[in-house]
Design a protein around this motif. Sequence first.
Motif, PDB file in Angstrom:
ATOM      1  N   LEU A  44      -2.211  -1.287   3.842  1.00 25.33           N
ATOM      2  CA  LEU A  44      -1.330  -0.138   3.622  1.00 25.33           C
ATOM      3  C   LEU A  44      -0.316  -0.437   2.525  1.00 25.33           C
ATOM      4  CD1 LEU A  44      -0.797   2.729   4.737  1.00 25.33           C
ATOM      5  CD2 LEU A  44       0.889   1.711   6.265  1.00 25.33           C
ATOM      6  N   HIS A  45       0.150  -1.670   2.490  1.00 27.86           N
ATOM      7  CA  HIS A  45       1.090  -2.096   1.449  1.00 27.86           C
ATOM      8  C   HIS A  45       0.461  -1.971   0.067  1.00 27.86           C
ATOM      9  CE1 HIS A  45       3.660  -5.503  -0.452  1.00 27.86           C
ATOM     10  NE2 HIS A  45       4.203  -4.317  -0.671  1.00 27.86           N
ATOM     11  N   GLU A  46      -0.793  -2.398  -0.058  1.00 28.57           N
ATOM     12  CA  GLU A  46      -1.488  -2.277  -1.340  1.00 28.57           C
ATOM     13  C   GLU A  46      -1.663  -0.814  -1.728  1.00 28.57           C
ATOM     14  OE1 GLU A  46      -2.275  -4.654  -3.476  1.00 28.57           O
ATOM     15  OE2 GLU A  46      -1.280  -6.078  -2.131  1.00 28.57           O
ATOM     16  N   THR A  47      -1.958   0.029  -0.743  1.00 32.22           N
ATOM     17  CA  THR A  47      -2.087   1.462  -1.006  1.00 32.22           C
ATOM     18  C   THR A  47      -0.775   2.034  -1.514  1.00 32.22           C
ATOM     19  OG1 THR A  47      -3.752   1.656   0.731  1.00 32.22           O
ATOM     20  CG2 THR A  47      -2.666   3.697   0.030  1.00 32.22           C
ATOM     21  N   TRP A  48       0.310   1.628  -0.874  1.00 34.99           N
ATOM     22  CA  TRP A  48       1.636   2.109  -1.297  1.00 34.99           C
ATOM     23  C   TRP A  48       1.960   1.674  -2.720  1.00 34.99           C
ATOM     24  CZ3 TRP A  48       5.816  -1.047  -2.563  1.00 34.99           C
ATOM     25  CH2 TRP A  48       7.023  -0.373  -2.814  1.00 34.99           C
ATOM     26  N   LYS A  49       1.607   0.447  -3.059  1.00 33.29           N
ATOM     27  CA  LYS A  49       1.892  -0.042  -4.406  1.00 33.29           C
ATOM     28  C   LYS A  49       1.161   0.782  -5.458  1.00 33.29           C
ATOM     29  CE  LYS A  49       1.936  -4.580  -4.895  1.00 33.29           C
ATOM     30  NZ  LYS A  49       1.529  -6.003  -4.702  1.00 33.29           N
ATOM     31  N   ASN A  50      -0.037   1.265  -5.122  1.00 34.70           N
ATOM     32  CA  ASN A  50      -0.796   2.087  -6.050  1.00 34.70           C
ATOM     33  C   ASN A  50      -0.323   3.536  -6.064  1.00 34.70           C
ATOM     34  OD1 ASN A  50      -2.534   0.016  -6.951  1.00 34.70           O
ATOM     35  ND2 ASN A  50      -3.747   0.205  -5.066  1.00 34.70           N
ATOM     36  N   ASP A  51       0.101   4.039  -4.916  1.00 38.09           N
ATOM     37  CA  ASP A  51       0.537   5.437  -4.828  1.00 38.09           C
ATOM     38  C   ASP A  51       1.547   5.576  -3.694  1.00 38.09           C
ATOM     39  OD1 ASP A  51       0.952   8.127  -4.829  1.00 38.09           O
ATOM     40  OD2 ASP A  51      -1.099   8.680  -4.264  1.00 38.09           O
ATOM     41  N   PRO A  52       2.852   5.459  -3.985  1.00 37.45           N
ATOM     42  CA  PRO A  52       3.872   5.504  -2.930  1.00 37.45           C
ATOM     43  C   PRO A  52       3.856   6.776  -2.106  1.00 37.45           C
ATOM     44  CG  PRO A  52       4.805   4.672  -4.976  1.00 37.45           C
ATOM     45  CD  PRO A  52       3.434   5.183  -5.313  1.00 37.45           C
ATOM     46  N   LEU A  53       3.366   7.894  -2.667  1.00 40.63           N
ATOM     47  CA  LEU A  53       3.356   9.149  -1.928  1.00 40.63           C
ATOM     48  C   LEU A  53       2.241   9.222  -0.894  1.00 40.63           C
ATOM     49  CD1 LEU A  53       4.134  11.819  -4.684  1.00 40.63           C
ATOM     50  CD2 LEU A  53       5.628  11.050  -2.849  1.00 40.63           C
ATOM     51  N   SER A  54       1.333   8.267  -0.932  1.00 43.62           N
ATOM     52  CA  SER A  54       0.155   8.352  -0.064  1.00 43.62           C
ATOM     53  C   SER A  54       0.389   7.796   1.331  1.00 43.62           C
ATOM     54  CB  SER A  54      -1.020   7.601  -0.713  1.00 43.62           C
ATOM     55  OG  SER A  54      -0.715   6.210  -0.808  1.00 43.62           O
ATOM     56  N   VAL A  55       1.581   7.222   1.603  1.00 44.92           N
ATOM     57  CA  VAL A  55       1.845   6.638   2.919  1.00 44.92           C
ATOM     58  C   VAL A  55       2.990   7.388   3.584  1.00 44.92           C
ATOM     59  CG1 VAL A  55       1.046   4.375   2.145  1.00 44.92           C
ATOM     60  CG2 VAL A  55       3.496   4.905   2.091  1.00 44.92           C
ATOM     61  N   ASP A  56       3.104   7.205   4.890  1.00 50.20           N
ATOM     62  CA  ASP A  56       4.178   7.822   5.667  1.00 50.20           C
ATOM     63  C   ASP A  56       5.539   7.420   5.074  1.00 50.20           C
ATOM     64  OD1 ASP A  56       6.262   7.672   7.973  1.00 50.20           O
ATOM     65  OD2 ASP A  56       4.679   8.977   8.744  1.00 50.20           O
TER      66      ASP A  56
END
Length: 945
Positions: A44-56
């Motif tokens: 999830l951290h890696e996802t956030w680094k790529n797109d901060p809007l994509s996580v809660d």
Amino acid sequence: MVGNSAFRKRTTISESTTVPHSVHPSRMNASIFSRLTPEEITALHETWKNDPLSVDPLWAAYFEGYELGSGGAPREEENAADASPYTVPPESAEGRGRVNQLIRAYRVMGHKCARFNPLDSPEEATVPVRPEELGFRPEDMDQPINIGTFQKGRIFTLREIIAHLRNTYCGAIGFEYQHIDNLEIRSWIEEKIDRRADGVDYGPETRRDAFIHLCKAELFEEFLGKRFIGEKRFSLEGGEGAIVLLDALVKRCPAAAISHVEMGMAHRGRLNVLANILHKPLKTIFYEFTPDYLPESPIGRSDVKYHLGYAATRHVDGVPLHINLSSNPSHLEAIYPVVEGRARARQHSLEDMERKHVLPLILHGDAAFAGQGLVAEVLNLSQLKGYRTGGSIHLIINNQIGFTTSPDEARSSHYATDVAQMLEAPILHINGESPEDLIWAAEFALQFRQKFGRDIILDMYCYRRLGHNETDQAAFTAPMQTKKIEARPTAAALYGTLLRERGELTEQEEHGIRERIWNGMQQAYDQMKEHPADYILPVSAQDADESPIPRLSVRTGISPDLFRRIGDILTELPENFTPHPTLEKRFLSRRREAFREGGPLDWAMAESLAWGSLLTENHTVRLSGQDCQRGTFSQRHAVLHDFNNGSVYTPLEKLNHGTTAFRIYNSSLSEASVLGFEYGYALESQDALVMWEAQFGDFANGAQVIVDQFIAAAEAKWHQKCRIVLLLPHGYEGAGSEHSSARMERYLQLCADDNMQVINPTTPAQYFHALRRQIHQNVHKPLIVFTPKSLLSRPEAASARRDFLAPSRFHEVLADPESPAPDKITRAVFCTGKVYYDLDAYRRERGIADTVIIRVEQIYPLAQEQLTYLLAPYQKVRDFVWCQEEPSNMGAWGHLRNRLGRLFATSFRYAGRPPMACPAEGAKALHAAAQKRLISTAFGPRAQS
């Protein structure tokens, strides 16, 4: 990973923890965090680094904190390969992480770079972190970037982001809120701050109104200084912005559903606030400066003008707003708990259960807020069940100096407000010369308080143009600061210049505004000089008691039916409620038997009976103190705990109806704050029985300022009446200095002008009647009760049913129940409290028949006629004795010695401990010897002198 050293040096948060406390997973929503494995969190951290809007958003906030805490630095092997400064393009995933660090650095530390101090030099402002310290190059500054949680995902260049952050967090307001754990509150604050950064335009009318208030505040002080030369007024000069903020706050209260404001403040600026916020008549203020001013006072006392309170009703858009500014002594923060208590009582009377309609508003000085421990004590009360008031707004008029003491001498913390961080209260540091920011801060504070029901701190940075008072020379001890202030135009002058530059004010208009304000004050002054007596504010019936305390108590007995009814309520338990087995056996069963058989009733039964009877008569009963629900000596048990499931049951709450309620609260481990709170509550609830109990009587010395300045003197100084009751356990049983004496002598020394009642009852029935008398007598005076310890369970110190029934009453003096034959009596021993039982036991054991023992139950005011009446039959008395357990320099002896001597036209012999530096012996053997000696002395031969 190791962060850039320059950044680590500035951003100290990264040195202490990898995960900031404010966003630690244990503090997050468990339903979000607990359902993910460590591997999933990493992904999830890696996802956030790529797109901060994509996580809660909660995860986004957590990852932002993590990146800041860890430094987000390059890997060690990269540093080792290249010693040049590390760079990272902002549009990359790692770059976005660095931008998040930048944003958080401003949010966490921007306040330290903000320009809220008007005395700071206008040199180039510092910033929390420079772009290059995070690895950004000059060519990166104009690269577009989308940081999902920043400004709702809008695209900015790095340069625009930095400009926005500097404008938002390093302007005229410094925001401290990252110490708040609650993510909802933090998000709400950030949203408000971001909206402000987009621009707030109050319009020319609001700006002109703010200018007028600055002029009113400035010219009021100037007028007083010229018309009353040399008179102390504790000027607001240098802090005139407080009037702008307070006016903005007051005007917005009705729209926020606030109908009452309870205010408290010290003396600095009080006259200005009275004139410009509460609109106290100028003619009255001016008359109070004149040498011929004599206030209307029932006992001929008063106080200096800058301590006086005032109540007013202002109409905002046709809606009334009641404002009450409490009187305050020079003990700067002493009024703080009193105001909170008044607000709580007002909320109770208005049935304001959500605490949205009554606002506590407290003004502080910077030195007092940081230096006086009472502040921390009262802040600690703010979220406690028995004391919360729905949040207070605190305005600190930060003069950046104490009397003559500078901040670096006065506190160890960076800000005067740092103590408030314990409450997780937002703190705004505001430039006192920036009116529009002061108005915004007032709006923000009111909205925050109404939404979250919590305290908020507004720290208005300003200065003191004069010394501590108008006769002081500030340059003696602060020459550099004084020179800087003397060279600085006033806030009104500065703002007037700004408005002229904006084309919203001309020099002629400014001159006209100032002239109208001055002429209005001059007109009020002239009218006062012509007819001064017309401008004395009368003392209302609610403000003071002109009647002396009756020397014969009213009848306070109750009916047999009410006795039985309350007894049933106190002893019946709900179905499926299981009390502690010991309480059932030794407490409840004994109570059932006593009420069924008609006694004897002990002290706790008598107390509950008094409370219950008052509740049936529509009087609220409130008690608070340390461990008071159970009682220090495990005697009360007003709140029962189920032995099986921990649920609680308060029997007397069965009698609650409407606004009449029984309330008993275990307090925090504080005396001054809680007693001050209860005093304020009692001021505002004149028909309620409001009590404070010390855990041990001498613990009340931690609240001595409340006793001295309010309980003993408020009626004389400020015409305030109050029925508060102090319960102070007192008695010598070998428990040592701190658990024996309630320091009776201190209260008696304060007694004068019929200002309070001091009693030391010896039976439960006497205690019962004293509590009921406090409500039913026609005067409102504080009651000091020295309550027993060993007598709580002493069999002979119990009362029969008949002692509680009509037409019985409290007896200021108790006759000897043995009714000795008058013709045999040659000695009269006078005493008060527990020692009576020791004297009586000694007399019985030795068959002494020549001594009568008279108990003085009320020591002040002394019931002289009753004393002479009781002694009249004993014409052969030649040995007059005063016996007490306390040392001769303590207790009632010093107060009564001359009074009794004059009353009976003779000298009294003393039987008690000798003068002592401490109230009692520590060793049990020494205590026993002293008790034996003083009792035998009372019955010994008359001392020859």
